[in-house]
Design a protein around this motif. Structure first.
Motif, mmCIF file in Angstrom:
data_model
loop_
_atom_site.group_PDB
_atom_site.id
_atom_site.type_symbol
_atom_site.label_atom_id
_atom_site.label_comp_id
_atom_site.label_asym_id
_atom_site.label_seq_id
_atom_site.Cartn_x
_atom_site.Cartn_y
_atom_site.Cartn_z
ATOM 1 N N LYS B 353 0.820 -1.210 0.000
ATOM 2 C CA LYS B 353 0.000 0.000 0.000
ATOM 3 C C LYS B 353 0.855 1.262 0.000
ATOM 4 C CE LYS B 353 -4.347 -1.085 2.364
ATOM 5 N NZ LYS B 353 -5.042 -0.822 3.639
ATOM 6 N N ASP B 392 -3.130 4.134 -0.874
ATOM 7 C CA ASP B 392 -2.980 2.757 -1.334
ATOM 8 C C ASP B 392 -2.446 2.763 -2.769
ATOM 9 O OD1 ASP B 392 -3.019 0.144 -1.962
ATOM 10 O OD2 ASP B 392 -5.092 -0.237 -1.350
ATOM 11 N N LYS B 395 -3.436 0.462 -5.613
ATOM 12 C CA LYS B 395 -4.712 0.686 -6.301
ATOM 13 C C LYS B 395 -4.759 2.027 -7.014
ATOM 14 C CE LYS B 395 -7.740 -2.361 -3.755
ATOM 15 N NZ LYS B 395 -7.157 -2.542 -2.390
ATOM 16 N N LYS B 396 -4.130 3.071 -6.368
ATOM 17 C CA LYS B 396 -4.296 4.416 -6.911
ATOM 18 C C LYS B 396 -2.947 5.129 -6.909
ATOM 19 C CE LYS B 396 -6.890 8.547 -5.662
ATOM 20 N NZ LYS B 396 -6.157 9.157 -4.584
#
Lengths: 288, 410
Positions: B353, B392, B395-396
């Protein structure tokens, strides 16, 4: 109240000592001889290293300090002979040359001795007063600073060497015509400046980290004090340091170190603008 | 005669060039760029990092390199100067075309080069402890962060010595943000901040600061001082008999002040470090033995040496997992969650993350004679803060640095 007054006096004396001692060597080399010596900090570093290394090898601290000053002085004379002598009339070249010497000294020390050496312990311990504790050694430093200033004044004003040195600096060709060995006087005067810088390093060595870049901690204060002192360095250094120390310690006490530094530099800008010849120029304004 | 000399010279240069471009093993090297301060204000703490990186590279090359390719280390001395960092970062990316960049000590220099890494999407490892909060797709961090160093240290100190805390910190992003962490934790644990001062990096004279501390009478003094100038504080506080227990995230573990100053200048200094030379474990002792075999004159093996050493192995693992040194694939591999290495301080893993690393944290206590004891160890602390506030990177994408007072916008 008592604690505040005593605390302030101590801070003032401490800053005063730092400004005077930072600038004594430079006062002679830059203030009198006119060489913008960017290697000033490295003479200080040299004095500190010799002091720390010899003191740790077993030499008593005062002797180690004298040795530090002497070493810096001798190196100063060598540098004068090989480099500075050719550049007295070439101001900008001397800036580049002394800057190069500074870089070589810092980097050379890093490569030869390493990034840091184990330091010394500050001598004499501490005492308590009005709920605060103070270091004896730091009380001693302003006294030594004043003694050194007095010594320089005596040397240049009251001795035959001083007369020759001032004559050489004011008018070298006339001094030569009158039989003064001006080369020798230049070398000795530069050496004296370097030795005083070395002594500063020696005196602060027990209170600071001994690293190759330590000279940079003194360089701003040294130029600032000499510039604010102005035309007559012997006269200007003490009042300049007093004014600057007062402003810096008041501001540091009330607003912290950052504002103290800002105040110091602002004062310099104002002084240079209002009194282009510095404090001593203002003191001597009627005399010529 | 002259022409002959010139010919010999040209031949020597040509040989040197050939020597560089045709590696011993035959395959194209994996090029690692290293930006570290071998000189200047931070050299003391950084030289062990450079040595540790060289040690890891040498070990890996001796065992056949990464995917059969040797590592070529390209190091520039950034001289503790932020503009040098930018100059050499561009040179590593554009001219040397390195596969990855390691390094930087101060947070100011990391922030100076981070935008360059982001512009070129250059994979970069910051191998140093810092103030935390960097949530950047292109950046991985192997040093310890505040939730690992302060969330452990400050409550422990308050419990042992008392609830009044005074902070002195270097006046730049590292000191400011670290002080914010200290302030928050002190408040959270029911203590009070009796003072806080930020000090420019150029300051070496501390008598006013020492007096301010004496007047405030804290139980614990948090010292977040950085660089050679500010290190003068310790001798000066000892000579004024300040005698207040000190806590830090940077001292001892970086510039080994307890070895450089005469005792008792650092008496009762407590530091949370993820490694120091004095740690007596099989992994640490083995690391020390190899380090000293390669660098017999090394004065100290500090925490950042361990971080710099781990980076090389973590990168190796990621490249092997990705099957290529392609930066996108390596990043993907690093975000898989199973990139771990057994370093000098035990097992450490990359958190997908936040791109930060787990750490074992040692509480280091410097005694009056400057010998060191470790009263407490916190095992395997995760870099949880960024993840908990919404960063994170798996994811992004992001390129920000967050602080407790400016967390990611939800």
């Amino acid at each position: 109240m008592l604690a505040t007054v005593i605390g302030f006096l101590y801070q003032f004396a401490d800053t005063f000592a730092f400004l005077i001692l930072s600038s004594v060597g430079l006062a002679i080399i830059f203030g009198m001889m006119g060489v913008i010596n960017l290697a000033h900090g490295e003479f200080i570093m040299c004095g500190a290293y010799v002091t720390v290394l010899t003191a740790r090898a077993g030499l008593p601290l005062p002797l180690a300090m004298v040795l530090g000053a002497l070493t810096a002085g001798i190196i100063g004379m060598l540098i004068e002979y090989f480099v500075i002598r050719r550049l007295y009339t070439r101001l900008f070249d001397s800036i580049v040359a002394t800057w190069a010497i500074s870089l070589i000294a810092t980097q050379g020390m890093l490569i030869v001795v390493g990034p840091s050496i184990e330091g010394l312990k500050t001598p004499f311990g501490s005492f308590d007063l009005a709920g605060l504790s103070f270091s004896w050694y730091r009380i001693l430093l302003p006294v030594i600073a004043l003694l050194i200033l007095g010594g320089i004044y005596w040397l240049f004003m009251k001795t035959p060497f001083g007369v020759r040195a001032r004559a050489t600096i004011q008018n070298p060709s006339m001094a030569r015509a009158l039989g003064v060995d001006t080369d020798r006087v230049y070398a000795l005067t530069f050496g004296l400046g370097a030795a005083l810088a070395g002594l500063t390093g020696a005196l602060y060595a027990p209170t600071m980290t001994t690293v190759p870049t330590m000279g940079s901690a003194f360089i701003v204060q040294s130029f600032v004090t000499v510039v604010v002192g102005g035309a007559d360095v012997l006269l200007g250094a003490a009042p300049a340091a007093a004014v600057l120390a007062f402003i810096q310690s008041v501001l540091t006490a009330s607003y912290g170190q950052l504002i103290g530094q800002v105040g110091l530099l602002l004062t310099v800008i104002v002084v240079v603008r209002v009194l282009p010849k510095g404090i001593s120029g203002w003191m001597l304004r009627g005399s010529n | 005669m002259k022409t002959r000399k010139a010919a010999v010279g040209i031949a020597a240069i040509a040989a040197a060039i050939v020597g560089i471009t045709t590696p011993a093993i035959g395959a194209d090297p994996v090029k690692i760029g290293l930006l570290e301060d071998q000189s200047g204000n931070f050299a003391i703490a950084v030289i062990p990092k450079i040595q540790a990186t060289q040690l890891a590279v040498e070990e890996i090359n001796a065992k056949g390199g990464i995917l059969g390719r040797p590592i070529k280390l390209i190091h520039y001395d950034t001289q503790s100067d932020n503009t040098r960092f930018q100059e050499f970062a561009r040179r590593l990316i554009q001219r040397d075309k390195v596969d990855v960049i390691f390094g930087a000590f101060s947070s100011a220099s990391r922030e100076a080069i981070r935008p360059i890494m982001d512009r070129y999407k250059q994979l970069y490892f910051y191998n140093n402890q810092y103030e935390g909060g960097v949530c950047d797709s292109n950046v991985f961090v192997t040093g310890a962060v505040p939730e690992q160093q302060f969330s452990t240290l400050i409550p422990w100190m308050m419990e042992k010595y008392g609830k009044k805390v005074y902070t002195i910190a270097a006046d730049y992003n590292f000191g400011q943000i670290s002080a914010e962490w200290v302030r928050n934790i002190v408040k959270e644990k029911g203590g009070t901040m009796v003072g806080e001062e930020f000090i420019p990096l150029s300051v070496s004279q501390f008598s006013q600061t020492i007096q301010n501390i004496q007047k405030a009478k804290p139980d614990v003094l948090v010292t977040l001082l950085v660089g050679a100038n500010q290190a003068s504080f310790y001798e000066q506080q000892a000579s004024a008999s300040l005698n207040i227990p000190m806590a830090s995230s940077v001292n001892v573990g970086q510039a080994y002040e307890h070895k450089r100053f005469k005792a008792p200048a650092l008496k009762d200094m407590y530091v949370t470090a993820n490694y120091i030379e004095e740690i007596d474990s099989p992994a640490s002792n083995d690391f020390k033995k190899r380090f000293h075999a390669k660098f017999p004159d090394a004065p100290y093996i500090n925490q950042e040496a361990a971080n710099a050493y781990n980076v090389v192995y973590l990168y190796k693992m990621a490249v092997e997992k990705a099957g290529s040194a392609d930066m996108k694939k390596v990043r993907k591999a690093l975000e898989s969650g199973d990139i771990c290495t057994d370093g000098p301080s035990g097992k450490v893993c990359i958190d997908p993350k936040s791109h930060h690393q787990s750490h074992t944290i040692y509480l280091v206590h410097v005694k009056a004679d400057h010998s060191v004891e470790i009263p407490k160890v916190w095992n395997d602390i995760k870099p949880y803060w960024l993840g908990s506030v919404g960063c994170d990177l798996s994811k992004k994408d992001d390129t920000s640095q967050y602080t407790p007072s400016s967390p990611p916008k939800k």
